[in-house]
Write a protein that holds these residues in place. Sequence first.
Motif, PDB file in Angstrom:
ATOM      1  N   GLU A 257       0.833  -1.212   0.000  1.00 32.74           N
ATOM      2  CA  GLU A 257       0.000   0.000   0.000  1.00 32.74           C
ATOM      3  C   GLU A 257       0.867   1.262   0.000  1.00 32.74           C
ATOM      4  O   GLU A 257       0.594   2.224  -0.715  1.00 32.74           O
TER       5      GLU A 257
ATOM      6  N   ILE B   7      -4.213   3.053  -5.086  1.00 31.34           N
ATOM      7  CA  ILE B   7      -4.899   2.681  -3.851  1.00 31.34           C
ATOM      8  C   ILE B   7      -6.153   3.553  -3.654  1.00 31.34           C
ATOM      9  O   ILE B   7      -7.209   3.038  -3.219  1.00 31.34           O
ATOM     10  N   ASP B   8      -6.058   4.827  -4.032  1.00 30.32           N
ATOM     11  CA  ASP B   8      -7.228   5.702  -3.878  1.00 30.32           C
ATOM     12  C   ASP B   8      -8.369   5.253  -4.783  1.00 30.32           C
ATOM     13  O   ASP B   8      -9.534   5.253  -4.389  1.00 30.32           O
TER      14      ASP B   8
ATOM     15  N   ARG C  90     -10.064   2.310  -3.377  1.00 27.79           N
ATOM     16  CA  ARG C  90     -10.908   2.624  -2.201  1.00 27.79           C
ATOM     17  C   ARG C  90     -12.273   3.175  -2.610  1.00 27.79           C
ATOM     18  O   ARG C  90     -13.214   3.134  -1.826  1.00 27.79           O
ATOM     19  N   GLN C  91     -12.356   3.716  -3.786  1.00 24.06           N
ATOM     20  CA  GLN C  91     -13.600   4.300  -4.334  1.00 24.06           C
ATOM     21  C   GLN C  91     -14.200   5.304  -3.358  1.00 24.06           C
ATOM     22  O   GLN C  91     -15.384   5.236  -3.028  1.00 24.06           O
TER      23      GLN C  91
ATOM     24  N   GLY D 158     -13.771   5.598  -0.237  1.00 21.69           N
ATOM     25  CA  GLY D 158     -13.799   5.175   1.169  1.00 21.69           C
ATOM     26  C   GLY D 158     -12.425   5.317   1.804  1.00 21.69           C
ATOM     27  O   GLY D 158     -11.526   5.942   1.230  1.00 21.69           O
ATOM     28  N   ASN D 159     -12.274   4.745   3.011  1.00 12.24           N
ATOM     29  CA  ASN D 159     -10.956   4.833   3.653  1.00 12.24           C
ATOM     30  C   ASN D 159     -10.463   3.455   4.107  1.00 12.24           C
ATOM     31  O   ASN D 159      -9.729   3.337   5.075  1.00 12.24           O
ATOM     32  N   ALA D 160     -10.902   2.418   3.397  1.00  8.68           N
ATOM     33  CA  ALA D 160     -10.471   1.061   3.753  1.00  8.68           C
ATOM     34  C   ALA D 160      -8.981   0.886   3.459  1.00  8.68           C
ATOM     35  O   ALA D 160      -8.449   1.502   2.532  1.00  8.68           O
ATOM     36  N   SER D 161      -8.336   0.051   4.288  1.00 10.83           N
ATOM     37  CA  SER D 161      -6.922  -0.248   4.029  1.00 10.83           C
ATOM     38  C   SER D 161      -6.836  -1.283   2.905  1.00 10.83           C
ATOM     39  O   SER D 161      -7.844  -1.935   2.572  1.00 10.83           O
TER      40      SER D 161
ATOM     41  N   LEU E 131      -9.440  -4.251   1.695  1.00 14.06           N
ATOM     42  CA  LEU E 131      -9.898  -4.393   0.304  1.00 14.06           C
ATOM     43  C   LEU E 131      -9.559  -5.779  -0.238  1.00 14.06           C
ATOM     44  O   LEU E 131     -10.364  -6.417  -0.926  1.00 14.06           O
TER      45      LEU E 131
END
Lengths: 253, 566
Positions: free
Chosen positions: A197, A217-218, A221-222, A224-227, A231
């Motif tokens: 990541e 990575i962004d 995440r679409q 959101g703030n998931a790691s 994901l």
Amino acid sequence: MSISLQNLSARYGEKVVLNNIQLEIPAGQIIGYIGPNGAGKSTTVKILTGLLPDFQGEATVAGFDVRTQPLEVKKRIGYVPEVAELYDLLTPHEYLHFVGVLHGMPKALVDERMIKMLSAFGIGENMHQRMDTFSKGMRQKVLLTSGLLHNPEIVILDEPLSGLDANAVIVVKQLLQVLKAEGKTIFYCSHMMDVVEKVSDRIVLLKEGQIVADGTIDALRQGGNASLEELFAQLTLSGNADAQAAEIAAALQ
Amino acid sequence: MSRFLLWLCMLPSRLWASMGADVAQLRMLLWVRLLLDNRRPVQMGRSSGKPSNYRIWITTIVSVFVGLLYVIPLLAFKDLIAGWTIYYTAFGFLYVFTLITDLGHVLLDTREKYIVQTRPVGDRTILLARLLHLFSYLVRTALPMSLGGWAAAIYYSGWKGALWFPVTLFLLLAMVVFAVNVFYIALLRLVKPARFSAVLSYFQIVFAIILFASYQFLPRLLGNGEPANLNLADYGIVRFFPAYWLGSTWGWMGIPVALSGSWITGLLAFALPVVCLVLLVRILAPQFARRLALLDSGNEAQNAGGAPRMETSPKKVLGARLATIFTRTRPAEAGFLLSWALTTRSRSFRMRMITSLAYLPVYFVYLISSSRDSVGETLRDLPNTNKFLMLLYMVSFVVMQSVSFLAMSDAYKAAWIYRTTPVENPGALVLGGITAVWVKYILPFFGAISLVVLSVWGLRTLPDILLAGVNIVAFGLMSLYLGNFYLPFSLPEKAEANRGARNVIRLFLAFLIPVVLGGLHYLALKMLWLKLLFLALSGIFMWLIWTSLKEKSWAAIDKSYRNLEV
């Protein structure tokens, strides 16, 4: 394109391990290539490094066809395998010389680079000791040096941080950024999601031989703030992780 | 067999329990050790070989046959005391070697420390497991080995012999165990742990060669009838040897004793093992345990943190210098340097190579010795024969073996490096590798043999040595061309066993081609011009095959590996 895979498929016997992979990687990118066990990561790496000639589709590396121009490809790639398999009865000095000669490098250049790199890794003093007494981390440092010694355009790393201590991990992560700044392409395979990541410009997620996610990575995440770990679990875990852990714990009762 | 041994060892389980051992744990520890013994590869001096599930049975059967060999002196000598003396000498000597080499594996295996000693297992249980394991080892090796002697004892001395023989065997074993302990303590004291296994390996080689030589020569030496008349009365010095002390006890069973003082030597046969056992229990065993513990901790120190133990000097440039002389291309140089370093350091390679080389003189002496003539007569006649050709051409067998030895390695997985680097013609790399082996092992050996030939047969053999040398290299290259074209250190040890049809070709090559080459050479012996012609032809052939091998492609290499998989 630095690496181009078109309709790439491979199978072991009846089992399809790669299924119609399409991937274009421009120069100067760090690609995090991730996926669960058996997803096809190692097979992709084997194809890119010329270890597996038996595949369908097209694979080009640095503009050269992997199938028809493997030597040109091998001149331009540096590979660090997942398992530190090396002739451990040799010293790092002897092993790296051997690798340097296979790459057709002048001896003086091999010596110069080897001394600098091993010293930077903190094992310069061990250069003339046999590697059969080395720890896993020390072997990994030799392996990393052997993969970079000839200054390759494209670096293919399979779990490069395996066995390294925390300080060495910081050094290698920083090294990846330096190599990227020099315009090198880095194909990074790992199960360590936090590292992937942080270091990757783009993440490619593989499941059952197919790409199921591809982007920054962004983008993944679409909004959101998931790691990346979360994901990864969402996209690849068939069951529920909590339930599986509870099941294992219950077996002990 | 394992189950029987386990049952036998655990018969007095109440006694073990009263000594403080956990019987269930003891049984399991012993069972696992027996299981591992059973699955260890059988080959001597090698880590290779298929894991076997029948090792104990195989060693038992081999032990019976080895034991039968010791009985030959009893059949051959009229003086039975002399026969028994030689029997105990041979049995004791070879059993010391067997124990030293076999126990080495057990002692060097420090895995137990991590697997067992991290679990709740008491010291007494572990100690008893070790002792019972040793006992089971003695039962399964010494007992079958003694069957021949037992039968001879019954044949010569009837029921008294049947009862007496086990007593003498026990006395002999006590002395043997003592000698083995002394050896190990000396070894642990004198040799660094890192060299421990290497020393043991050399011991294995010596043992294998002695066994091989005794198999070849003993029946022949005894077959010519001379020693049968040997009379111990002419050799009073044997009174000082423990084997004679044991032999002389057969006087009490009614066998005539030629030398006086057999009562004293008989008593000594009892006294010495008692002294040995006392020394063993009081002094040697505790020292042995201490030294062994040091060995374990020494290994740990090396494993932890990568403490260096084998420093290799960067000034060591002999290999590099030779590489510049013997190689012309970079891949060949890489192959040469890799092989030069690894063929010295890889224990399995070294063991194989040295064993092959060491067998050769034994074979030669066996082949030239005649059952009619004495050794002295044979040696005197030697310069008048052409047997030097046989000696020279026998090197071909080692050359062929060296080709397959080079391909094998415990670290074969490291061979990935060849395929991820831009090597255009792997043939040159393979040739570089085999050149290093030949320069390091075969050239000095052939040189030594040549010196022997020159000193025995004279300078006239010089052209023959040259022709044989070129023929041998040509043959080695041919065996590389036809059957063994693999990258250096790229095959697992077990691959050798899977060659199947290839082995047939190799065997065919191994025996037929050197014989043909040697035969042609023999025909040309009296004609120098013909020898020179053959030399030129052989040189051209060698050059052609060398050039062809140098150009071998990856496709050819892959074909060799595919053939192996079939």
